[in-house]
Design a protein around this motif. Sequence first.
Motif, PDB file in Angstrom:
ATOM      1  N   LEU A  19       0.839  -1.198   0.000  1.00 52.71           N
ATOM      2  CA  LEU A  19       0.000   0.000   0.000  1.00 52.71           C
ATOM      3  C   LEU A  19       0.878   1.255   0.000  1.00 52.71           C
ATOM      4  O   LEU A  19       0.616   2.209   0.721  1.00 52.71           O
ATOM      5  CB  LEU A  19      -0.929  -0.014   1.226  1.00 52.71           C
ATOM      6  CG  LEU A  19      -1.963  -1.142   1.273  1.00 52.71           C
ATOM      7  CD1 LEU A  19      -2.606  -1.233   2.653  1.00 52.71           C
ATOM      8  CD2 LEU A  19      -3.037  -0.947   0.200  1.00 52.71           C
ATOM      9  N   ASN A  20       1.926   1.217  -0.832  1.00 52.89           N
ATOM     10  CA  ASN A  20       2.873   2.334  -0.869  1.00 52.89           C
ATOM     11  C   ASN A  20       3.247   2.719  -2.298  1.00 52.89           C
ATOM     12  O   ASN A  20       4.348   3.179  -2.574  1.00 52.89           O
ATOM     13  CB  ASN A  20       4.130   1.993  -0.069  1.00 52.89           C
ATOM     14  CG  ASN A  20       4.947   3.222   0.279  1.00 52.89           C
ATOM     15  OD1 ASN A  20       4.433   4.337   0.320  1.00 52.89           O
ATOM     16  ND2 ASN A  20       6.231   3.024   0.531  1.00 52.89           N
ATOM     17  N   THR A  21       2.315   2.545  -3.227  1.00 55.32           N
ATOM     18  CA  THR A  21       2.582   2.866  -4.627  1.00 55.32           C
ATOM     19  C   THR A  21       2.867   4.345  -4.832  1.00 55.32           C
ATOM     20  O   THR A  21       3.595   4.715  -5.758  1.00 55.32           O
ATOM     21  CB  THR A  21       1.393   2.419  -5.497  1.00 55.32           C
ATOM     22  OG1 THR A  21       1.243   0.999  -5.371  1.00 55.32           O
ATOM     23  CG2 THR A  21       1.607   2.777  -6.958  1.00 55.32           C
ATOM     24  N   GLY A  22       2.318   5.217  -3.991  1.00 49.65           N
ATOM     25  CA  GLY A  22       2.589   6.642  -4.108  1.00 49.65           C
ATOM     26  C   GLY A  22       4.054   6.985  -3.900  1.00 49.65           C
ATOM     27  O   GLY A  22       4.496   8.073  -4.291  1.00 49.65           O
ATOM     28  N   ALA A  23       4.809   6.066  -3.291  1.00 48.76           N
ATOM     29  CA  ALA A  23       6.262   6.229  -3.174  1.00 48.76           C
ATOM     30  C   ALA A  23       6.956   5.547  -4.355  1.00 48.76           C
ATOM     31  O   ALA A  23       7.702   6.174  -5.101  1.00 48.76           O
ATOM     32  CB  ALA A  23       6.765   5.647  -1.854  1.00 48.76           C
ATOM     33  N   SER A  24       6.701   4.268  -4.518  1.00 46.99           N
ATOM     34  CA  SER A  24       7.258   3.510  -5.637  1.00 46.99           C
ATOM     35  C   SER A  24       6.501   2.206  -5.760  1.00 46.99           C
ATOM     36  O   SER A  24       6.182   1.580  -4.753  1.00 46.99           O
ATOM     37  CB  SER A  24       8.750   3.231  -5.411  1.00 46.99           C
ATOM     38  OG  SER A  24       9.313   2.563  -6.523  1.00 46.99           O
ATOM     39  N   ALA A  25       6.221   1.809  -6.995  1.00 41.86           N
ATOM     40  CA  ALA A  25       5.380   0.637  -7.229  1.00 41.86           C
ATOM     41  C   ALA A  25       6.204  -0.636  -7.342  1.00 41.86           C
ATOM     42  O   ALA A  25       7.345  -0.616  -7.821  1.00 41.86           O
ATOM     43  CB  ALA A  25       4.577   0.829  -8.512  1.00 41.86           C
ATOM     44  N   PRO A  26       5.628  -1.760  -6.948  1.00 35.66           N
ATOM     45  CA  PRO A  26       6.246  -3.051  -7.251  1.00 35.66           C
ATOM     46  C   PRO A  26       6.067  -3.351  -8.741  1.00 35.66           C
ATOM     47  O   PRO A  26       5.046  -3.021  -9.327  1.00 35.66           O
ATOM     48  CB  PRO A  26       5.457  -4.028  -6.381  1.00 35.66           C
ATOM     49  CG  PRO A  26       4.095  -3.401  -6.268  1.00 35.66           C
ATOM     50  CD  PRO A  26       4.328  -1.916  -6.259  1.00 35.66           C
ATOM     51  N   LEU A  27       7.071  -3.971  -9.349  1.00 36.30           N
ATOM     52  CA  LEU A  27       7.036  -4.188 -10.795  1.00 36.30           C
ATOM     53  C   LEU A  27       6.228  -5.420 -11.194  1.00 36.30           C
ATOM     54  O   LEU A  27       6.409  -6.502 -10.629  1.00 36.30           O
ATOM     55  CB  LEU A  27       8.443  -4.372 -11.347  1.00 36.30           C
ATOM     56  CG  LEU A  27       9.304  -3.146 -11.618  1.00 36.30           C
ATOM     57  CD1 LEU A  27      10.609  -3.577 -12.279  1.00 36.30           C
ATOM     58  CD2 LEU A  27       8.576  -2.134 -12.484  1.00 36.30           C
ATOM     59  N   PRO A  28       5.367  -5.295 -12.192  1.00 38.01           N
ATOM     60  CA  PRO A  28       4.793  -6.490 -12.830  1.00 38.01           C
ATOM     61  C   PRO A  28       5.875  -7.230 -13.619  1.00 38.01           C
ATOM     62  O   PRO A  28       6.826  -6.618 -14.126  1.00 38.01           O
ATOM     63  CB  PRO A  28       3.731  -5.907 -13.773  1.00 38.01           C
ATOM     64  CG  PRO A  28       3.464  -4.528 -13.269  1.00 38.01           C
ATOM     65  CD  PRO A  28       4.769  -4.057 -12.696  1.00 38.01           C
ATOM     66  N   ASP A 186       3.652  19.180 -11.538  1.00 40.26           N
ATOM     67  CA  ASP A 186       4.187  17.893 -11.110  1.00 40.26           C
ATOM     68  C   ASP A 186       3.040  16.897 -11.185  1.00 40.26           C
ATOM     69  O   ASP A 186       2.095  16.962 -10.392  1.00 40.26           O
ATOM     70  CB  ASP A 186       4.727  18.018  -9.687  1.00 40.26           C
ATOM     71  CG  ASP A 186       5.205  16.690  -9.099  1.00 40.26           C
ATOM     72  OD1 ASP A 186       4.884  15.628  -9.666  1.00 40.26           O
ATOM     73  OD2 ASP A 186       5.873  16.707  -8.047  1.00 40.26           O
ATOM     74  N   ALA A 187       3.113  15.976 -12.150  1.00 41.60           N
ATOM     75  CA  ALA A 187       1.993  15.067 -12.401  1.00 41.60           C
ATOM     76  C   ALA A 187       2.302  13.618 -12.031  1.00 41.60           C
ATOM     77  O   ALA A 187       1.573  12.711 -12.420  1.00 41.60           O
ATOM     78  CB  ALA A 187       1.590  15.130 -13.877  1.00 41.60           C
ATOM     79  N   VAL A 188       3.348  13.398 -11.244  1.00 42.18           N
ATOM     80  CA  VAL A 188       3.763  12.019 -11.005  1.00 42.18           C
ATOM     81  C   VAL A 188       2.728  11.234 -10.196  1.00 42.18           C
ATOM     82  O   VAL A 188       2.644  10.006 -10.325  1.00 42.18           O
ATOM     83  CB  VAL A 188       5.148  11.973 -10.329  1.00 42.18           C
ATOM     84  CG1 VAL A 188       5.071  12.362  -8.856  1.00 42.18           C
ATOM     85  CG2 VAL A 188       5.786  10.603 -10.508  1.00 42.18           C
ATOM     86  N   GLN A 189       1.920  11.918  -9.363  1.00 42.25           N
ATOM     87  CA  GLN A 189       0.886  11.207  -8.606  1.00 42.25           C
ATOM     88  C   GLN A 189      -0.423  11.093  -9.388  1.00 42.25           C
ATOM     89  O   GLN A 189      -1.418  10.597  -8.861  1.00 42.25           O
ATOM     90  CB  GLN A 189       0.634  11.906  -7.266  1.00 42.25           C
ATOM     91  CG  GLN A 189       1.820  11.945  -6.324  1.00 42.25           C
ATOM     92  CD  GLN A 189       2.172  10.586  -5.738  1.00 42.25           C
ATOM     93  OE1 GLN A 189       1.523   9.572  -6.005  1.00 42.25           O
ATOM     94  NE2 GLN A 189       3.211  10.544  -4.926  1.00 42.25           N
ATOM     95  N   ALA A 190      -0.400  11.562 -10.640  1.00 41.10           N
ATOM     96  CA  ALA A 190      -1.608  11.486 -11.477  1.00 41.10           C
ATOM     97  C   ALA A 190      -1.467  10.486 -12.614  1.00 41.10           C
ATOM     98  O   ALA A 190      -2.385   9.689 -12.865  1.00 41.10           O
ATOM     99  CB  ALA A 190      -1.941  12.866 -12.041  1.00 41.10           C
ATOM    100  N   VAL A 191      -0.328  10.492 -13.324  1.00 39.29           N
ATOM    101  CA  VAL A 191      -0.190   9.632 -14.503  1.00 39.29           C
ATOM    102  C   VAL A 191      -0.283   8.168 -14.093  1.00 39.29           C
ATOM    103  O   VAL A 191       0.380   7.713 -13.171  1.00 39.29           O
ATOM    104  CB  VAL A 191       1.133   9.906 -15.257  1.00 39.29           C
ATOM    105  CG1 VAL A 191       1.135  11.276 -15.896  1.00 39.29           C
ATOM    106  CG2 VAL A 191       2.346   9.740 -14.345  1.00 39.29           C
ATOM    107  N   LEU A 215       3.280   1.765 -12.629  1.00 40.12           N
ATOM    108  CA  LEU A 215       3.893   0.459 -12.345  1.00 40.12           C
ATOM    109  C   LEU A 215       5.090   0.214 -13.251  1.00 40.12           C
ATOM    110  O   LEU A 215       5.282  -0.883 -13.783  1.00 40.12           O
ATOM    111  CB  LEU A 215       2.862  -0.679 -12.489  1.00 40.12           C
ATOM    112  CG  LEU A 215       1.544  -0.510 -11.744  1.00 40.12           C
ATOM    113  CD1 LEU A 215       0.637  -1.723 -11.963  1.00 40.12           C
ATOM    114  CD2 LEU A 215       1.767  -0.276 -10.259  1.00 40.12           C
ATOM    115  N   GLY A 216       5.897   1.249 -13.420  1.00 41.90           N
ATOM    116  CA  GLY A 216       7.086   1.161 -14.267  1.00 41.90           C
ATOM    117  C   GLY A 216       8.364   1.146 -13.453  1.00 41.90           C
ATOM    118  O   GLY A 216       8.350   1.201 -12.220  1.00 41.90           O
ATOM    119  N   PRO A 217       9.502   1.100 -14.136  1.00 43.84           N
ATOM    120  CA  PRO A 217      10.793   1.024 -13.454  1.00 43.84           C
ATOM    121  C   PRO A 217      11.316   2.392 -13.032  1.00 43.84           C
ATOM    122  O   PRO A 217      10.881   3.430 -13.531  1.00 43.84           O
ATOM    123  CB  PRO A 217      11.707   0.425 -14.531  1.00 43.84           C
ATOM    124  CG  PRO A 217      11.133   0.942 -15.817  1.00 43.84           C
ATOM    125  CD  PRO A 217       9.640   0.992 -15.604  1.00 43.84           C
TER     126      PRO A 217
END
Length: 373
Positions: A19-28, A186-191, A215-217
């Motif tokens: 539950l921390n994707t707003g920091a960094s997502a786990p990769l598919p 700054d759109a990083v929390q939107a895209v 969900l990217g690198p």
Amino acid sequence: MNPNELRASIPALEEVVYLNTGASAPLPRPVAEAVQSCVTEQGYRAPTEEGMYTYAFEVYDEARRAAAGLLGADESEVALTQSTTDGINRIACASEWEAGDVIVTTDVEHSAGELPWRRLADLHGVEVRIVETDRGRLDPDDVADVVDEDVRLVSLSATEWAYGCRLPVEAVTELAHDVGARVLVDAVQAVGARPVDVESWGADFVAAAGHKWLLGPWGAGFLYVREGAEDWLTPRQIGYRSVEDANTADYEYKPGAQRLEVATTNPAPYAGLVEAIERAQADGVDVRMERIAALTGYLKSRIPDEKLLSPPSFHSGLVTVEVDDPEGTVECLDEQGVKVRVIPSIDCVRVSVHAFNTRADLDRFVEGAGLTA
């Protein structure tokens, strides 16, 4: 979109409640495989055929096209960066600043959208005006009160990171343009979390990256520069990717956003970015958003009203909660296999809800944090 298939594609979810994707997502897996494939293609095959530089430039071109499609922009309006912070700094460092110039921003910006302006104040005597929000809720009238003919740039987030509020980008852009100022978003929390259309926003510059809701690198950012807005920029860096022809005596910057690219960078993160964007578009970014909205609604229904700091209505997948001991709560949840984070500026816990999450994940958070509705 099949949430179960999305969830099954992310190995980290087999081990934890993430539950921390707003920091960094786990990769598919497919995104990680795209990164790995790029490394081997460029390093093993390309040297024997088209060449490593030719291969890399093909990846760069594909990444620009993918980012442009995601944003509703033209490919010529997109520059590749390493991160959102990198993109914001490229704008800050490519602009002419003088003492007395004014930059307007908000009190809920991430350090990416705050430190560059503080640095300009130290270097050039630029004035930074900060508009206060009500726990992330921004009133355009408060922006209007500080925007005048001295303002050269207004910088704000599309979705601010602390409370998860959507900020009124269109209204702020109109106010800024009325006095001849430029707007950086700054759109990083939107895209990836909701559909983004930079044309409707009207902003001059939009910085983002792929390692959160897409969900990217790591290492794959992108910067939108509205057609014509590049004339406002005088890049301080230069390289063969910045200019029309690096082999002529008189160099000439490329006409669009690509003048802000410099030289050799690793193409592998951009290959992963392309895969991440394509997967998001195949699912439907709007469909992902609908699921995020439904899940955050469920989570908020389980949190006592006095503990919920984010808006009760849906703004984003970021949900901020007041607890007695934020650091201790995050550590306790971590021991239970639930990943959230502290927002130190407001001393609270933030939950990031993505489409791959489930109600059971959210129940684990509520129970582990000792919250009851």
